[in-house]
Scaffold this active site. Structure first.
Site, short mmCIF file in Angstrom:
data_model
loop_
_atom_site.label_atom_id
_atom_site.label_comp_id
_atom_site.label_asym_id
_atom_site.label_seq_id
_atom_site.Cartn_x
_atom_site.Cartn_y
_atom_site.Cartn_z
N ILE A 167 0.84 -1.21 0.00
CA ILE A 167 0.00 0.00 0.00
C ILE A 167 0.87 1.26 0.00
O ILE A 167 0.65 2.19 -0.77
CB ILE A 167 -0.96 0.00 1.22
CG1 ILE A 167 -2.02 -1.11 1.06
CG2 ILE A 167 -1.63 1.36 1.38
CD1 ILE A 167 -2.89 -1.31 2.29
N VAL A 170 3.15 1.40 -3.47
CA VAL A 170 2.47 1.46 -4.77
C VAL A 170 1.19 2.27 -4.74
O VAL A 170 1.01 3.23 -5.50
CB VAL A 170 2.17 0.03 -5.29
CG1 VAL A 170 1.47 0.09 -6.64
CG2 VAL A 170 3.45 -0.77 -5.40
N HIS A 255 33.72 -6.19 -19.28
CA HIS A 255 35.11 -6.46 -18.93
C HIS A 255 35.93 -5.18 -19.11
O HIS A 255 35.48 -4.21 -19.75
CB HIS A 255 35.66 -7.53 -19.88
CG HIS A 255 35.40 -7.19 -21.32
ND1 HIS A 255 36.18 -6.32 -22.05
CD2 HIS A 255 34.40 -7.58 -22.15
CE1 HIS A 255 35.69 -6.19 -23.26
NE2 HIS A 255 34.61 -6.94 -23.37
N ASN A 261 39.67 -4.52 -28.50
CA ASN A 261 38.88 -3.28 -28.43
C ASN A 261 39.69 -2.11 -28.98
O ASN A 261 39.19 -1.29 -29.76
CB ASN A 261 38.47 -2.95 -26.99
CG ASN A 261 37.38 -3.85 -26.43
OD1 ASN A 261 37.33 -4.10 -25.24
ND2 ASN A 261 36.49 -4.33 -27.28
N ARG A 304 38.83 -12.07 -21.22
CA ARG A 304 38.80 -10.69 -20.75
C ARG A 304 37.89 -10.49 -19.53
O ARG A 304 38.16 -9.65 -18.68
CB ARG A 304 38.42 -9.72 -21.88
CG ARG A 304 37.16 -10.06 -22.66
CD ARG A 304 37.16 -9.29 -23.99
NE ARG A 304 35.97 -9.44 -24.80
CZ ARG A 304 35.78 -10.42 -25.68
NH1 ARG A 304 36.69 -11.38 -25.81
NH2 ARG A 304 34.68 -10.45 -26.42
N GLU A 324 30.19 -13.52 -25.31
CA GLU A 324 29.76 -12.48 -26.26
C GLU A 324 29.09 -13.12 -27.48
O GLU A 324 29.29 -14.30 -27.79
CB GLU A 324 30.99 -11.65 -26.68
CG GLU A 324 30.71 -10.53 -27.68
CD GLU A 324 29.70 -9.48 -27.20
OE1 GLU A 324 28.57 -9.86 -26.82
OE2 GLU A 324 30.04 -8.28 -27.25
N LYS A 353 19.16 -5.01 -36.99
CA LYS A 353 20.28 -5.48 -36.17
C LYS A 353 19.86 -6.55 -35.16
O LYS A 353 20.65 -7.42 -34.81
CB LYS A 353 20.92 -4.28 -35.44
CG LYS A 353 22.28 -4.60 -34.82
CD LYS A 353 22.91 -3.34 -34.24
CE LYS A 353 24.25 -3.64 -33.57
NZ LYS A 353 24.84 -2.43 -32.97
N GLN A 390 29.47 -6.34 -24.44
CA GLN A 390 28.55 -5.29 -24.93
C GLN A 390 27.19 -5.84 -25.35
O GLN A 390 26.15 -5.37 -24.85
CB GLN A 390 29.20 -4.54 -26.09
CG GLN A 390 28.33 -3.40 -26.63
CD GLN A 390 29.10 -2.48 -27.55
OE1 GLN A 390 29.38 -1.34 -27.22
NE2 GLN A 390 29.46 -2.98 -28.73
N ALA A 391 27.16 -6.81 -26.25
CA ALA A 391 25.88 -7.33 -26.72
C ALA A 391 25.11 -8.03 -25.60
O ALA A 391 23.89 -7.89 -25.48
CB ALA A 391 26.09 -8.29 -27.90
#
Length: 467
Positions: A167, A170, A255, A261, A304, A324, A353, A390-391
């Site tokens: 209560i 929310v 990482h 990179n 990594r 990855e 993508k 990243q992905a």
């Protein structure tokens, strides 16, 4: 008359085989066989977490690729009755209130029909109290008339502390109580609950033995599951049996910067650069300063992330699922090299993508499926640091922040930053912490020109700088 035979051709974007005739793809009519649309119906008194469950379930199903939409009947009521006065509206002897609430439920069901029958939805979540057998019977009849399966999700809770927390967290922020102080709003809402208690008919093991449902008792201390009929319902049950409301935080980071990179090469399994190791040392200090209770650390099985975790000097667990995205034939290539050697593939990936699959590799869509066990385990755990890629980080972040498939592949997840995610009432609070260690930028925006005929200059327009 002799007709030419069907043949199979590979879709260049998703690398899947599709039937063709005379060189043209045959459009596949949507056929409902075993997987007809599902209507999830919540059941329970107010302040039992029904909307919390509805929103989480909708977010999860959309993330795994099942088109799902939530229909909150309370929202329909607020649009119909602009000004909420008091709990009196919900009294069982308030004929006008009953009429309006019935009309709102029917309006929501009408939108459910449109979504599942016309707009291509696969699952609709009908979020309301649905506390009487009569109301549930109306919904079942509606579903039968439209060819939908029904699955009930009932939340039962008698713990006064849990109800009071719900209560405060929310309901007091609801538009119904925008001009009330906390004490007045709490008192009114408790009286609203009383209005439902007199007519509440819980799902019954004997009377409702033919229905498909899960009963969640005291926020997951116990469950009762009855007649699970298909794959979607089993996924729903599995998910709901894994979530919890214990306060916690999830920390996501990539990482440290890697040797590949720096060179602008994607994928591979290289080690950390000097700056990547510096980031790992800064991450160790950050984690120590946070003083996180019983923190678990997860990495991928790639060098990594493991090197980053080793510098933390804490126990960690390796997950192959966190590896990855597999770039297939493009592994360890620069974007410039992909454009030179595979210009068609480079353009197709920019066009879609999320669904594009690298030749002999993966798509983001594949990656989401691979990461589902990780999400399920994150829902079960408390404080976790995930050191990933990243992905992978984009996929995990999209789940927690409810991002669409179009948004997911372009979420910014820079090197040498930590995202702290703290679940709140109906979403997730995000804090971004930069650890002030320089790193290359690996984020590539979607270029304006995504056609196959584009120039090399247009194709490489948004490639980040690298050595």
């Amino acid at each position: 008359m002799e007709t030419s035979p069907r043949e199979l051709r590979q879709n260049p974007l998703r690398k899947i085989w599709m039937p063709c005739k005379n060189g043209h793809r045959i459009s596949q009519r949507r056929v409902c066989m075993t997987n007809c649309p599902t209507l999830i119906v919540t059941v329970g008194l107010p302040a039992r977490g029904k909307t919390y469950i509805s929103k989480k379930l909708t977010r999860y199903l959309n993330w795994i690729g099942v088109p799902t939409k939530e229909f909150n009947v309370g929202q329909y009521r607020r649009e119909c009755v602009k000004i909420y006065k008091s709990f009196e509206f919900f009294r069982p002897d308030n004929e006008e209130g009953l009429k309006i609430r019935r009309q709102c439920a029917l309006a929501a069901l009408s939108d459910v029909r449109r979504y599942l029958s016309i707009e291509g939805g696969q699952v609709a979540v009908f979020d309301a109290t649905n506390t009487t057998r009569e109301r549930r019977g109306t919904i079942i009849k509606f579903a039968e008339q439209n060819g939908f399966k029904v699955f009930f999700v009932e939340s039962v809770c008698e713990d006064p502390d849990v109800i009071a927390d719900n209560i405060v967290q929310v309901k007091l922020g609801s538009p119904d109580y925008i001009d009330c102080n906390t004490e007045e709003a709490t008192e009114d809402f408790m009286k609203r609950i009383k209005c439902y208690e007199t007519s509440y008919q819980p799902l019954d093991e004997v009377l409702d033995r033919d229905l498909s449902y899960i009963k969640i008792i005291d926020v997951g201390r116990r469950y009762l599951v009855n007649r699970v009929l298909d794959h979607i319902q089993s996924r729903i049950v599995y998910y709901l049996m894994n979530i919890h409301i214990t306060p916690r935080s999830i920390y996501l980071c990539r990482h440290g910067e890697s040797d590949l990179n720096i060179k602008g090469r994607i994928g591979g399994d290289s080690g950390l650069s000097a700056r990547g190791k510096e980031f790992a040392r800064s991450l160790r200090k950050f984690i120590q300063d946070q003083n996180i209770k019983e923190l678990k650390v997860w990495t991928s099985q790639m060098k990594r992330t493991i090197q980053t975790a080793e510098i933390l000097e804490v126990p960690y667990e390796q997950w192959k699922s966190l590896n990855e995205i597999d770039a297939g034939v493009c592994e360890e290539m620069m974007y410039e090299e992909i454009q030179e050697n595979f210009p068609l593939e480079f353009a197709l990936r920019d066009q879609d993508k999320y669904r594009y699959r690298y030749p002999k590799g993966e798509s983001y869509e594949d990656l989401v499926q691979r990461l589902e066990p990780v999400i399920m385990e994150l829902e079960r755990q408390e404080n976790v640091l995930v050191i990933c890629h990243q992905a992978v980080m984009r996929c995990l972040l999209a789940y927690f922040l409810d991002k669409s498939a179009d948004e997911l592949p372009y979420l910014k997840c820079p090197l040498h930053s930590v995202l702290k995610l703290t679940p709140v009432a109906y979403g997730c609070k995000v804090e971004s912490v930069c650890l002030n260690v320089e790193a290359v930028n690996t984020h590539r925006h979607r270029p304006e020109n995504v056609t196959v005929q584009r120039t090399t200059e247009d194709a490489l327009q948004t490639v980040p700088a690298h050595f």
